[in-house]
Design a protein around this motif. Structure first.
Motif, PDB file in Angstrom:
ATOM      1  N   SER A  51       0.742  -1.068   0.090  1.00 19.54           N
ATOM      2  CA  SER A  51      -0.069   0.126   0.127  1.00 19.54           C
ATOM      3  C   SER A  51       0.960   1.157  -0.147  1.00 19.54           C
ATOM      4  N   PRO A 103      -0.577   4.687   4.748  1.00 20.70           N
ATOM      5  CA  PRO A 103      -1.219   3.973   5.782  1.00 20.70           C
ATOM      6  C   PRO A 103      -2.809   3.880   5.839  1.00 20.70           C
ATOM      7  N   SER A 104      -3.400   3.255   6.723  1.00 19.75           N
ATOM      8  CA  SER A 104      -4.781   3.027   6.520  1.00 19.75           C
ATOM      9  C   SER A 104      -5.431   4.226   7.090  1.00 19.75           C
ATOM     10  N   GLU A 154      -0.606  -7.745  16.592  1.00 22.44           N
ATOM     11  CA  GLU A 154      -0.811  -6.834  15.347  1.00 22.44           C
ATOM     12  C   GLU A 154       0.363  -7.646  14.199  1.00 22.44           C
ATOM     13  N   PRO A 180       2.429  -4.003  11.332  1.00 24.29           N
ATOM     14  CA  PRO A 180       1.813  -2.738  11.816  1.00 24.29           C
ATOM     15  C   PRO A 180       2.418  -1.582  10.850  1.00 24.29           C
ATOM     16  N   GLY A 181       3.421  -1.628  10.271  1.00 21.94           N
ATOM     17  CA  GLY A 181       3.908  -0.576   9.443  1.00 21.94           C
ATOM     18  C   GLY A 181       4.502   0.268  10.290  1.00 21.94           C
ATOM     19  N   ILE A 192       4.281  -7.490  15.340  1.00 22.88           N
ATOM     20  CA  ILE A 192       5.260  -8.142  14.665  1.00 22.88           C
ATOM     21  C   ILE A 192       5.436  -7.430  13.049  1.00 22.88           C
ATOM     22  N   GLU A 193       6.385  -6.790  12.764  1.00 17.60           N
ATOM     23  CA  GLU A 193       6.808  -6.388  11.739  1.00 17.60           C
ATOM     24  C   GLU A 193       7.933  -6.742  11.160  1.00 17.60           C
ATOM     25  N   PHE A 208      10.617   0.259   9.976  1.00 20.43           N
ATOM     26  CA  PHE A 208       9.388   0.348  10.528  1.00 20.43           C
ATOM     27  C   PHE A 208       9.614   0.066  12.136  1.00 20.43           C
ATOM     28  N   GLY A 237      10.395  -9.299  12.707  1.00 20.38           N
ATOM     29  CA  GLY A 237      10.558 -10.836  12.142  1.00 20.38           C
ATOM     30  C   GLY A 237       9.056 -11.019  11.407  1.00 20.38           C
ATOM     31  N   ALA A 284       5.587 -12.778  10.447  1.00 19.15           N
ATOM     32  CA  ALA A 284       4.413 -13.216  11.041  1.00 19.15           C
ATOM     33  C   ALA A 284       4.427 -14.710  11.210  1.00 19.15           C
ATOM     34  N   ILE A 337       1.177 -18.953   7.888  1.00 19.48           N
ATOM     35  CA  ILE A 337       0.954 -17.938   8.875  1.00 19.48           C
ATOM     36  C   ILE A 337      -0.682 -18.066   9.336  1.00 19.48           C
ATOM     37  N   TYR A 364      -6.921  -7.037   6.908  1.00 18.71           N
ATOM     38  CA  TYR A 364      -7.590  -5.922   5.908  1.00 18.71           C
ATOM     39  C   TYR A 364      -6.801  -6.141   4.759  1.00 18.71           C
TER      40      TYR A 364
HETATM   41  C1  LIG Z   1      -0.465  -2.488   4.140  1.00 15.28           C
HETATM   42  S1  LIG Z   1       0.931  -2.359   5.180  1.00 15.28           S
HETATM   43  C2  LIG Z   1      -0.127  -2.144   6.674  1.00 15.28           C
HETATM   44  C3  LIG Z   1       0.514  -0.816   7.492  1.00 15.28           C
HETATM   45  C4  LIG Z   1      -0.209  -0.479   8.819  1.00 15.28           C
HETATM   46  N1  LIG Z   1      -0.792  -1.429   9.611  1.00 15.28           N
HETATM   47  C5  LIG Z   1      -1.446   0.416   8.056  1.00 15.28           C
HETATM   48  O1  LIG Z   1      -2.580  -0.213   8.131  1.00 15.28           O
HETATM   49  O2  LIG Z   1      -1.438   1.415   7.799  1.00 15.28           O
HETATM   50  C6  LIG Z   1       1.475  -3.950   5.421  1.00 15.28           C
HETATM   51  C7  LIG Z   1       2.782  -4.133   6.686  1.00 15.28           C
HETATM   52  O3  LIG Z   1       3.058  -5.683   6.611  1.00 15.28           O
HETATM   53  C8  LIG Z   1       4.581  -5.823   6.634  1.00 15.28           C
HETATM   54  N2  LIG Z   1       4.677  -7.324   6.418  1.00 15.28           N
HETATM   55  C9  LIG Z   1       4.502  -8.012   5.163  1.00 15.28           C
HETATM   56  N3  LIG Z   1       4.756  -9.116   5.027  1.00 15.28           N
HETATM   57  C10 LIG Z   1       4.908  -9.518   6.594  1.00 15.28           C
HETATM   58  C11 LIG Z   1       5.401 -10.579   7.197  1.00 15.28           C
HETATM   59  N4  LIG Z   1       5.576 -11.676   6.637  1.00 15.28           N
HETATM   60  N5  LIG Z   1       5.431 -10.298   8.789  1.00 15.28           N
HETATM   61  C12 LIG Z   1       5.245  -9.319   9.307  1.00 15.28           C
HETATM   62  N6  LIG Z   1       5.180  -8.207   8.556  1.00 15.28           N
HETATM   63  C13 LIG Z   1       4.946  -8.169   7.266  1.00 15.28           C
HETATM   64  C14 LIG Z   1       4.992  -4.639   5.862  1.00 15.28           C
HETATM   65  O4  LIG Z   1       6.303  -4.436   6.020  1.00 15.28           O
HETATM   66  C15 LIG Z   1       4.039  -3.517   6.084  1.00 15.28           C
HETATM   67  O5  LIG Z   1       4.447  -2.849   6.992  1.00 15.28           O
END
Ligand SMILES: C[S@@+](CC[C@H](N)C(=O)[O-])C[C@H]1O[C@@H](n2cnc3c(N)ncnc32)[C@H](O)[C@@H]1O
Length: 194
Positions: free
Chosen positions: A28, A31-32, A54, A57-58, A79-80, A85, A102, A104, A139, A156
């Motif tokens: 994306s 952010p949301s 979560e 989290p971005g 977990i990111e 980030f 790490g 998810a 996952i 989402y």
């Molecule tokens: C669409 S963004 C969502 C960001 C925030 N939660 C928001 O809604 O604004 C997706 C997030 O998932 C993270 N991400 C992608 N694959 C992942 C994984 N396997 N484990 C943890 N985080 C992951 C990305 O780095 C990114 O920060």
């Protein structure tokens, strides 16, 4: 204590930079929206949760929304996978928040690291459609295994793949569409049997 938004910044620029580096992982451009945040918080029942995880989290927009709704004695584990980030999130001073760098896929060891109880809600923004299907299945199995009985899983998503990866395990999701977000996203929710 949840600090005012201003002290932490909204993270939009850091998020956009992250998207330019890893578009498939981030999924994306911005952010949301707060409308999507509100819908996620309600679907996940954050206001009456004790332990929340979560995933993705971005830069923490959704994290802040969760913390605002979360009871005072509850915990949030974020977990990111993106270290930039994670540094950003770690600057957020709320004692209820733990941040884990790490994937998810390692939700179980992340929970053990911070000594959290099984979550009654898992909220996920990670894009299941851009990862290999087997990684997505792993996952989902981990999430389902960790969730407390009666717990809720909310994802989402732009694409529908999350609904078709583990249908026998998770069952049919409840689906809502949030138009007031860029881009409009679907919110998928499941509840684990009690
Ligand atoms: C669409 S963004 C969502 C960001 C925030 N939660 C928001 O809604 O604004 C997706 C997030 O998932 C993270 N991400 C992608 N694959 C992942 C994984 N396997 N484990 C943890 N985080 C992951 C990305 O780095 C990114 O920060």
């Amino acid at each position: 204590m949840v600090p005012p938004r201003k002290a932490y910044g909204n993270g939009h620029l850091a998020f956009f930079r992250g998207f330019l580096r890893h578009p498939a992982l981030i999924g994306s451009v911005i952010p949301s929206s707060r409308f999507l945040e509100r819908r996620i918080i309600q679907a996940a029942g954050i206001a009456h949760s004790r332990s929340v995880v979560e995933l993705g989290p971005g830069t923490g927009g959704t994290t802040r929304a969760i913390l605002r709704a979360l009871p005072r004695q509850a915990h949030l584990l974020a977990i990111e996978i993106n270290p930039d980030f994670v540094n950003y999130l770690k600057a957020y001073p709320d004692p209820r928040l733990d941040v884990y760098l790490g994937s998810a896929e390692h939700i179980r060891s992340a929970l053990e690291t911070v000594n959290h109880t099984r979550p009654d809600a898992v909220v996920s923004g990670i894009p299941f459609s851009t990862m290999p299907a087997e990684a997505g299945r792993r996952i989902l199995r981990e999430i389902w295994c960790c969730l407390a009985p009666g717990g809720r899983f909310v994802a989402y998503q732009l694409m529908q793949s999350v609904a078709f990866l583990e249908p026998l395990l998770l069952g049919d999701p409840h689906v809502q569409l949030e138009l007031l977000n860029v881009p409009p996203l679907r919110v998928y929710s499941w509840q684990k049997p009690a």
